[in-house]
Design an enzyme around this catalytic site. Structure first.
Site, PDB file in Angstrom:
ATOM      1  N   LYS A 172      -0.299  -7.083   1.141  1.00 20.36           N
ATOM      2  CA  LYS A 172      -1.326  -8.130   1.037  1.00 20.36           C
ATOM      3  C   LYS A 172      -0.620  -9.448   1.337  1.00 20.36           C
ATOM      4  O   LYS A 172      -0.305 -10.254   0.457  1.00 20.36           O
ATOM      5  CB  LYS A 172      -1.962  -8.111  -0.357  1.00 20.36           C
TER       6      LYS A 172
HETATM    7  N1  PMP Z   1      -8.922  -5.143   2.659  1.00 22.89           N
HETATM    8  C1  PMP Z   1      -8.584  -6.437   2.773  1.00 22.89           C
HETATM    9  C2  PMP Z   1      -8.077  -6.949   4.070  1.00 22.89           C
HETATM   10  C3  PMP Z   1      -8.717  -7.285   1.673  1.00 22.89           C
HETATM   11  O1  PMP Z   1      -8.404  -8.583   1.776  1.00 22.89           O
HETATM   12  C4  PMP Z   1      -9.201  -6.764   0.456  1.00 22.89           C
HETATM   13  C5  PMP Z   1      -9.331  -7.667  -0.741  1.00 22.89           C
HETATM   14  N2  PMP Z   1      -8.146  -7.701  -1.491  1.00 22.89           N
HETATM   15  C6  PMP Z   1      -9.518  -5.406   0.397  1.00 22.89           C
HETATM   16  C7  PMP Z   1      -9.368  -4.621   1.514  1.00 22.89           C
HETATM   17  C8  PMP Z   1      -9.993  -4.782  -0.884  1.00 22.89           C
HETATM   18  O2  PMP Z   1      -8.920  -4.664  -1.795  1.00 22.89           O
HETATM   19  P1  PMP Z   1      -9.155  -4.735  -3.360  1.00 22.89           P
HETATM   20  O3  PMP Z   1     -10.250  -3.793  -3.686  1.00 22.89           O
HETATM   21  O4  PMP Z   1      -7.863  -4.307  -3.929  1.00 22.89           O
HETATM   22  O5  PMP Z   1      -9.507  -6.137  -3.689  1.00 22.89           O
END
Ligand code: PMP
Length: 324
Positions: A172
């Site tokens: 991330k």
């Molecule tokens: N994909 C991307 C590119 C994101 O930015 C997010 C948000 N964090 C997600 C998927 C979903 O991840 P999560 O459920 O852990 O927030």
């Protein structure tokens, strides 16, 4: 179908600043947490972050942080991929987040953002191998999207998802978000609410900021963890809800774009979006063109869990005010 412009509103007045943020071991008054402007250009290159939500439970007068340990685990994985060592353990970061929420007297739905970056005078792109990172944590009020039930009109983006051997979507990392931003701005300029991005193999990866699910013939389907996705924590939550509560099979597999066109239901899921119905893709209506029954049911279940009302999931709910 009539083309309609996106009606999603852009917030104009940001909420007031909280009193404190947490920076490398200390609670720092918001206004005093400054960096020199010359640090701006390259600092973000290898920065990684987490987006965590905490929900206010009015009945209990309690805040619940949702899946905090999963988010901290992913933060440390993202740092590792950047070859950035962490000076803080998950339990130290947990304490930092609790201290910050208490110092800021947080009693409303909130977004918590830990950011790990190479500090000092080393620009992010030059930062040395295995140099420790710095960690900054901020909180901002962020209301749940639970009440909106309109659903997203989506397109398949003309942009292609970054891939594991280029810039791993598994991290991330701030830099990865240029890919997401291109997708979402293209979609909005073209009159859609959101974009769905295909990977270099031409299969569905995810939304710009969320993972994607669809339902076909009673089976829930989502692209696998090697499809170019961020391994979403909400995605994992939804998989478990499908299997354990709705008693439905879940397939993690390649997804063709046309499967979205013929799906009975589809939705985005992510910390920010929670569970957001997808009601059309490339102007093909998904199902009836309205949020489907399973999606609506999942949204209700999800709200009960994140807000600490459903006590079947205490391992995912970290209480803030009545914690020991
Ligand atoms: N994909 C991307 C590119 C994101 O930015 C997010 C948000 N964090 C997600 C998927 C979903 O991840 P999560 O459920 O852990 O927030």
């Amino acid at each position: 179908m009539v083309r309609r412009r996106s009606t999603r509103r852009i917030a104009t007045s940001p909420p007031p600043d909280p009193p404190y943020l947490w920076s490398s071991g200390k609670l720092v008054p918001w206004a005093e947490a400054t960096v020199h402007v010359s640090a701006l250009a390259w600092t973000g290159v290898s920065a990684v972050f987490e987006g965590i939500r905490a929900y206010w439970n009015q009945g209990e007068e309690e805040m619940y942080i949702f899946r905090l340990q999963s988010h901290l685990h992913r933060l440390l994985d993202s740092m590792k991929l950047m070859r950035m060592s962490s000076p803080y353990s998950p339990s130290e970061l947990t304490t930092a987040i609790m201290d910050l929420l208490k110092a800021n007297q947080v009693r409303e739905d909130t977004y918590i953002m830990p950011l790990a970056y190479f500090g000092g005078s080393v620009p992010g792109y030059k930062a040395a191998y295995q140099q420790p990172g710095e960690v900054l944590i901020t909180t901002r009020p962020l209301a749940s999207n639970a009440r909106s039930n309109r659903g997203s009109h989506c397109c398949i983006s003309s942009w292609v998802r970054i891939s594991d051997n280029v810039m791993s979507p598994r991290a991330k990392s701030i830099s990865n978000y240029q890919n997401s931003r291109l997708v979402s701005t293209e979609a909005q300029i073209n009159g859609y609410d959101a974009g769905i991005i295909l990977n270099p193999q031409g299969k569905v990866a995810e939304g710009a900021y969320a993972c994607v699910f669809l339902v076909r013939d009673g089976v829930a389907i989502t692209p696998g963890v090697t499809a170019g996705i961020l391994e979403g924590i909400t995605r994992d939550t939804v998989i478990r809800l499908f299997r354990d509560v709705l008693r439905m099979p879940v397939e993690e597999r390649d997804v063709d774009r046309t499967e979205l066109y013929v799906a009975e239901e589809a939705f985005f899921c992510g910390t920010y979006f929670e569970i957001e119905p997808i009601v059309s893709v490339d102007r093909y209506l998904v199902g009836s063109g309205r949020p489907g029954p399973l999606t609506r049911k999942l949204r209700r279940l999800y709200q009960g869990i994140v807000r600490g009302e459903d006590r079947g999931y205490t391992q995912w709910q970290t209480p803030v005010w009545h914690s020991s």
